[in-house]
Design an enzyme around this catalytic site. Structure first.
Site, PDB file in Angstrom:
ATOM      1  N   ARG A  15      27.908  51.569  53.980  1.00 43.10           N
ATOM      2  CA  ARG A  15      26.623  52.248  53.762  1.00 43.10           C
ATOM      3  C   ARG A  15      25.707  51.464  52.815  1.00 43.10           C
ATOM      4  NH1 ARG A  15      27.629  57.962  51.610  1.00 43.10           N
ATOM      5  NH2 ARG A  15      29.361  56.879  50.619  1.00 43.10           N
ATOM      6  N   ILE A 442      18.514  78.779  51.097  1.00 41.05           N
ATOM      7  CA  ILE A 442      19.351  78.613  52.289  1.00 41.05           C
ATOM      8  C   ILE A 442      20.821  78.390  51.923  1.00 41.05           C
ATOM      9  CG2 ILE A 442      19.542  77.366  54.493  1.00 41.05           C
ATOM     10  CD1 ILE A 442      16.964  79.037  54.078  1.00 41.05           C
ATOM     11  N   ARG A 526      20.393  59.368  54.815  1.00 42.08           N
ATOM     12  CA  ARG A 526      21.418  60.417  54.777  1.00 42.08           C
ATOM     13  C   ARG A 526      22.453  60.241  55.879  1.00 42.08           C
ATOM     14  NH1 ARG A 526      21.599  63.005  49.934  1.00 42.08           N
ATOM     15  NH2 ARG A 526      19.504  62.828  49.077  1.00 42.08           N
ATOM     16  N   TRP A 572      28.829  69.105  65.191  1.00 49.83           N
ATOM     17  CA  TRP A 572      28.780  68.037  64.188  1.00 49.83           C
ATOM     18  C   TRP A 572      30.148  67.427  63.904  1.00 49.83           C
ATOM     19  CZ3 TRP A 572      24.781  70.497  60.241  1.00 49.83           C
ATOM     20  CH2 TRP A 572      23.530  70.541  60.873  1.00 49.83           C
ATOM     21  N   HIS A 652      20.862  80.558  59.879  1.00 48.99           N
ATOM     22  CA  HIS A 652      19.822  79.589  59.530  1.00 48.99           C
ATOM     23  C   HIS A 652      19.757  78.504  60.595  1.00 48.99           C
ATOM     24  CE1 HIS A 652      17.479  76.595  57.460  1.00 48.99           C
ATOM     25  NE2 HIS A 652      18.473  75.738  57.569  1.00 48.99           N
ATOM     26  N   CYS A 654      17.433  74.794  61.797  1.00 50.27           N
ATOM     27  CA  CYS A 654      16.394  73.852  61.389  1.00 50.27           C
ATOM     28  C   CYS A 654      16.289  72.683  62.365  1.00 50.27           C
ATOM     29  CB  CYS A 654      16.675  73.324  59.986  1.00 50.27           C
ATOM     30  SG  CYS A 654      18.356  72.846  59.670  1.00 50.27           S
ATOM     31  N   HIS A 705      12.844  68.500  52.683  1.00 49.43           N
ATOM     32  CA  HIS A 705      13.296  67.146  53.011  1.00 49.43           C
ATOM     33  C   HIS A 705      12.396  66.089  52.408  1.00 49.43           C
ATOM     34  CE1 HIS A 705      15.585  69.596  55.774  1.00 49.43           C
ATOM     35  NE2 HIS A 705      16.483  68.638  55.694  1.00 49.43           N
ATOM     36  N   CYS A 737      15.305  74.824  54.288  1.00 49.74           N
ATOM     37  CA  CYS A 737      16.651  74.300  54.477  1.00 49.74           C
ATOM     38  C   CYS A 737      17.346  74.320  53.109  1.00 49.74           C
ATOM     39  CB  CYS A 737      16.569  72.881  55.046  1.00 49.74           C
ATOM     40  SG  CYS A 737      18.042  72.371  55.954  1.00 49.74           S
TER      41      CYS A 737
HETATM   42  N1  39S Z   1      25.040  67.387  59.652  1.00 48.42           N
HETATM   43  C1  39S Z   1      26.025  67.608  58.774  1.00 48.42           C
HETATM   44  N2  39S Z   1      27.287  67.301  59.063  1.00 48.42           N
HETATM   45  N3  39S Z   1      25.779  68.151  57.567  1.00 48.42           N
HETATM   46  C2  39S Z   1      24.524  68.500  57.188  1.00 48.42           C
HETATM   47  O1  39S Z   1      24.331  68.983  56.089  1.00 48.42           O
HETATM   48  C3  39S Z   1      23.461  68.300  58.089  1.00 48.42           C
HETATM   49  N4  39S Z   1      22.198  68.679  57.777  1.00 48.42           N
HETATM   50  C4  39S Z   1      21.068  68.324  58.606  1.00 48.42           C
HETATM   51  C5  39S Z   1      21.461  68.095  60.026  1.00 48.42           C
HETATM   52  N5  39S Z   1      22.777  67.566  60.218  1.00 48.42           N
HETATM   53  C6  39S Z   1      23.765  67.741  59.336  1.00 48.42           C
HETATM   54  C7  39S Z   1      20.362  67.139  57.968  1.00 48.42           C
HETATM   55  N6  39S Z   1      21.273  66.103  57.637  1.00 48.42           N
HETATM   56  C8  39S Z   1      23.045  64.843  54.119  1.00 48.42           C
HETATM   57  C9  39S Z   1      23.516  64.499  55.350  1.00 48.42           C
HETATM   58  C10 39S Z   1      22.903  64.974  56.489  1.00 48.42           C
HETATM   59  C11 39S Z   1      21.818  65.776  56.409  1.00 48.42           C
HETATM   60  C12 39S Z   1      21.331  66.163  55.173  1.00 48.42           C
HETATM   61  C13 39S Z   1      21.945  65.680  54.022  1.00 48.42           C
HETATM   62  C14 39S Z   1      23.673  64.280  52.883  1.00 48.42           C
HETATM   63  O2  39S Z   1      23.283  64.627  51.820  1.00 48.42           O
HETATM   64  N7  39S Z   1      24.645  63.370  53.013  1.00 48.42           N
HETATM   65  C15 39S Z   1      25.207  62.725  51.866  1.00 48.42           C
HETATM   66  C16 39S Z   1      24.631  61.338  51.756  1.00 48.42           C
HETATM   67  O3  39S Z   1      24.251  60.717  52.753  1.00 48.42           O
HETATM   68  C17 39S Z   1      26.722  62.636  51.978  1.00 48.42           C
HETATM   69  C18 39S Z   1      27.372  63.963  51.780  1.00 48.42           C
HETATM   70  C19 39S Z   1      28.850  63.812  51.473  1.00 48.42           C
HETATM   71  O4  39S Z   1      29.659  63.807  52.345  1.00 48.42           O
HETATM   72  O5  39S Z   1      24.575  60.883  50.615  1.00 48.42           O
HETATM   73  N8  39S Z   1      29.192  63.644  50.231  1.00 48.42           N
HETATM   74  C20 39S Z   1      30.557  63.426  49.787  1.00 48.42           C
HETATM   75  C21 39S Z   1      30.813  64.242  48.538  1.00 48.42           C
HETATM   76  O6  39S Z   1      29.865  64.806  47.977  1.00 48.42           O
HETATM   77  C22 39S Z   1      30.809  61.979  49.510  1.00 48.42           C
HETATM   78  C23 39S Z   1      29.686  61.379  48.751  1.00 48.42           C
HETATM   79  C24 39S Z   1      29.801  59.900  48.466  1.00 48.42           C
HETATM   80  O7  39S Z   1      28.999  59.129  48.932  1.00 48.42           O
HETATM   81  O8  39S Z   1      31.970  64.350  48.143  1.00 48.42           O
HETATM   82  N9  39S Z   1      30.760  59.493  47.684  1.00 48.42           N
HETATM   83  C25 39S Z   1      30.793  58.157  47.156  1.00 48.42           C
HETATM   84  C26 39S Z   1      31.496  57.234  48.107  1.00 48.42           C
HETATM   85  O9  39S Z   1      32.293  57.713  48.944  1.00 48.42           O
HETATM   86  C27 39S Z   1      31.395  58.212  45.770  1.00 48.42           C
HETATM   87  C28 39S Z   1      30.725  59.326  44.957  1.00 48.42           C
HETATM   88  C29 39S Z   1      30.263  58.902  43.588  1.00 48.42           C
HETATM   89  O10 39S Z   1      30.977  58.139  42.928  1.00 48.42           O
HETATM   90  O11 39S Z   1      29.157  59.337  43.213  1.00 48.42           O
HETATM   91  O12 39S Z   1      31.202  56.048  48.054  1.00 48.42           O
HETATM   92 ZN    ZN Z   2      18.561  73.618  57.491  1.00 48.73          ZN
END
Ligand code: 39S
Ligand code: ZN
Length: 768
Positions: A15, A442, A526, A572, A652, A654, A705, A737
């Protein structure tokens, strides 16, 4: 027989792009550093594809944010509100168009975002005006071709076709049909192709996904016109037109008649289109067979694929066949070899899977097998493939007879609330005693870097479970206090314990497996890590009870229980392909039902079952809608109907257009629906009004967003629009959202403004 790829994941193996973009937005790195990261990713991807033996390697499949937005920049479709930003740096203009801009006295909203067909990817919706003129503005496509060439790769530039680009957009004023703009748009494409050809481009891929949908006659004419114009201008150019996500259906004849070099078809979603297309294909048309699933992570079945390739080979001969994944690999994770943790993804399950990189190997192996190239090696791969797929068929991990019996025994009563909405509404009013225009959110509150770092430390063993829980408790308590202080009516616990709204549930359900690095882009920076559903699904233990009860213990205001619905969990995740999707969905529905019933038993009076993915799950062709909606709506109802009348069920949704399935949304019979509306300025509500949507509605008034903070007045204006079409007694006030992607300062300001907006509306009610 060539091998071809339609697009490769652009987020980077770890990433890198996500991190670089977010750092750039935060002012932590320079534009030059961001550009370096992008270059590195592109180069690595080209290299990897070349080494794997892909003949037609894509370029311009990379994007800093989104490929539809790139195209809007390419043809100069920049909405007038960004005029004042045009003088600055083009990358900042680009990001302002998706993130909004609120600085130096300027205040501009972001462009709308919506789902890319039936995927969890979101694109930026082009905005069109009457008589709009286009102008070659961004040379990204050409620059990327040159960049690849300089690095030693002759690539196949990928562009969304002009017709599909127009169809992806929206008319922003009345009195015209956007397809009429083709005349103005096509010359810009011609200019770009000219530059590409001058640089040495031989192949160009035009994505024409709308050929897999039902399209009107004027669209068909526009498509034919597009390709004949391009053919006339560039007789030697090799044009590949890519269709995907479904078969060509009624458009087969049209597609076969286009003056192009090659047609790509999706043989995973539309295997039955092959006979017809083979019949119609003219002598000079090559077929790109999309045989390796670009939307799911299961290993290909070589024996089955070879039969299909052979059928095509017999008709066309090997030279007119191209082997490809079914669609761009954007929708699957980068590389299975990143998964090295045997407890997260066991070797037994891992051997059944293939990610983007493995899928390219499958493409070249299938080609080798089909023409007896590298044959010893290819035969060994075939043997290994047969064995791996056999272990999956015979695995004891997959079937659970108790689950199968339970889904078979579901009755209509299980899928129906006890009383109709009008009766429930009175009982719920008595139980909850909320003001008019009740305010809520939400579900999620900011997932700060700190909160995520606690989870990362827990996983590494640097925090004990007890320490982690203490930290989450503190965060949850502060969030409850903030909501009380802001004056919100229905509170939430904030979801700090959740990594993702699907992954979190999957982790607690049987039949699911996970990856450590299986990231897929959802929008912009994201990403999501979709779980893998490999077997029958059941819920061994309550999943959300602890945090909901903890939050409720802190306050006298109602705390809403927050769940993800069965259709969204299905949609998903990477879903097993050895039984129908509805079967898996029904199993998930029963697991969620158990959770809903446990929450009610624990005294929770409001429970939200999110179904943001219900619309995106719709099949692309209308003839297939009824069947899907039938089981999808039923699954939601199974999950929601185990509670008493006085328990209020929210849902909900979106990022989709809901107008065309409004009756089905009503049939879900949720007591309250909160829905994304703010970016589209409440356009959506007309459908709810025309249909006289019977239950309560919370049209989102705050676009979460974007980091931009809306004013109280702005939200009052949106609510006034809503009030004009929906009776006040049905209206809720909420963001559009969850707030997990936001930071606390803007969240606090915006929510206070939102509560003030609701209060202002209550006052107007009283004076009237
Ligand atoms: N689809 C899914 N599955 N989930 C959704 O929420 C949504 N929402 C809509 C539509 N589709 C969806 C919009 N989409 C995110 C992702 C999709 C979205 C909206 C938001 C989002 O915030 N994603 C995060 C991101 O890209 C990741 C979320 C996650 O899994 O940043 N977080 C994990 C956690 O919190 C892992 C986070 C991480 O990156 O535990 N960890 C680090 C790593 O692995 C280490 C963490 C650290 O040291 O800070 O490298
Ligand atoms: Zn939403």
């Amino acid at each position: 027989m060539l091998t071809n790829n339609l697009g490769y994941p652009r987020i980077g193996n770890q990433r890198e792009l996500k991190k670089a973009c977010e750092n750039y937005w935060a002012g932590k790195i320079t534009l030059e550093q961001l550009t370096d990261v992008s270059k590195q990713i592109k180069r690595t991807n080209w290299q990897l594809q070349k080494e794997t033996g892909i003949d037609l390697i894509p370029s311009n499949d990379f994007s800093l944010y989104d490929q539809a937005l790139d195209l809007s920049l390419m043809v100069g479709a920049i909405p007038p509100r960004y005029e004042s930003l045009k003088n600055g740096n083009p990358t900042d203009l680009y990001f302002a168009m998706v993130r909004g801009y609120q600085k130096d006295g300027k205040d501009v909203t972001a462009m709308e975002m919506t789902k890319w067909f039936d995927t969890n990817y979101h694109y930026i919706v082009p905005e069109f005006y009457k008589n709009q003129q286009f102008k070659f503005t961004s040379a990204k496509t050409v620059d990327e071709f040159k960049e690849a060439k300089e690095a030693g790769f002759i690539t196949k530039p990928v562009l969304i076709s002009p017709v599909s680009y127009l169809l992806l957009g929206k008319e922003k004023e009345d009195g015209f049909n956007r397809i009429e703009l083709l005349e103005n748009l096509l010359p810009v494409y011609i200019e770009i192709i000219e530059q590409l050809v001058a640089q040495g481009t031989e192949w160009i891929q035009f994505d024409e996904p709308f050929l897999s949908l039902d399209v009107a006659e004027d669209v068909k004419i526009a498509i034919t016109k597009t390709y004949s114009t391009i053919r006339d201008a560039f007789p030697d150019l090799k044009l590949l037109v890519a269709t995907y996500f479904d078969g060509l259906g009624n458009n087969t004849e049209l597609a076969a008649s286009l003056p192009i070099c090659a047609l790509h078809i999706d043989l995973v979603r539309g295997v039955d289109q092959l006979d017809e297309i083979l019949k119609l294909a003219p002598k000079n048309l090559s077929l790109s067979l999309g045989i390796v699933d670009g939307r799911n992570i299961w290993k290909n079945n070589y024996q089955a694929s070879l039969k299909i390739i052979d059928q095509a080979k017999q008709k066309l001969g090997k030279d007119r066949i191209i082997i490809s994944p079914s669609c761009s690999l954007l929708h699957v994770p980068c590389d299975l070899e990143n998964e090295t943790n045997d407890t997260t993804l066991t070797p037994e399950i891992k051997q059944w899977l293939a990610f983007a990189r493995q899928k390219l190997e499958e493409v070249t192996t299938l080609r080798d097998l089909a023409i007896s190239k590298n044959i010893t090696q290819a035969n060994n791969k075939l043997k290994a493939n047969i064995e791996a797929n056999e272990t999956r068929e015979q695995s004891t991990l997959i079937h659970n007879s108790a689950v199968k019996q339970r889904t078979a025994a579901i009755t209509e009563t299980d899928a129906t609330r006890n009383s109709v909405f009008s009766i429930r509404k009175k009982l719920q009013e008595a139980a909850l005693n909320l003001p008019s225009f009740p305010t809520t959110t939400i579900g999620s509150f900011p997932q700060t870097a700190e909160v995520r770092s606690w989870r990362a430390k827990l996983k590494k063993g640097d925090l004990t479970k007890k320490q982690y829980d203490e930290l989450l408790k503190k965060e949850t308590e502060e969030t409850i206090r903030f909501q009380e202080e802001a004056g919100l009516d229905v509170l939430v616990h904030g979801e700090f314990e959740r990594n993702d709204m699907v992954e979190y549930f999957g982790e607690q359900l049987s039949g699911f497996s996970f990856t450590k690095n299986g990231w897929v882009q959802s929008y912009g920076s994201r990403c999501v890590k979709p779980p893998v559903i490999y077997g029958d699904v059941s819920r061994p233990e309550p999943m959300t009870l602890y945090w909901t009860q903890y939050a409720q213990s802190l306050t006298n205001k109602p705390v809403k229980g927050m769940l993800t619905g069965p259709v969204t969990i299905l949609q998903w995740s990477f879903v097993r392909n050895d039984q129908p999707r509805y079967e898996t969905c029904t199993q998930i529905a029963l697991a969620i039902r158990d959770e809903v019933n446990d929450l009610e038993r624990a005294g929770v009076k409001i429970i939200q079952i999110d179904e943001p993915a219900i619309r995106e799950g719709l099949p692309l062709k209308k003839t297939d809608w009824a069947e899907y909606l039938n089981w999808a709506i039923r699954a939601f109802r199974i999950s929601a109907s185990g509670v008493s009348d006085s328990t209020q069920i929210h849902t909900h949704m979106c990022y989709s257009e809901f107008n065309d399935i409004i009756e089905d949304i009503a049939a879900m019979d949720a007591d309250v629906i909160t829905i994304e509306c703010s970016r589209s300025q409440m356009e959506l509500l007309e459908a709810f009004a025309d249909f006289k949507y019977p239950n309560d509605i919370g049209p989102g008034v705050y676009d979460i967003h974007s980091p931009r903070v809306p004013s109280k007045q702005e939200m009052i204006t949106l609510l006034e629009k809503a009030k004009a079409v929906i009776p006040s007694g049905q209206l809720w006030v909420n963001p559009d959202c969850g707030l997990k992607t936001r930071h606390w300062p803007e969240t606090k300001t915006a929510l206070k403004e939102m509560v003030d907006a609701a209060k202002a509306l209550r006052e107007i009610e009283v004076t009237v």
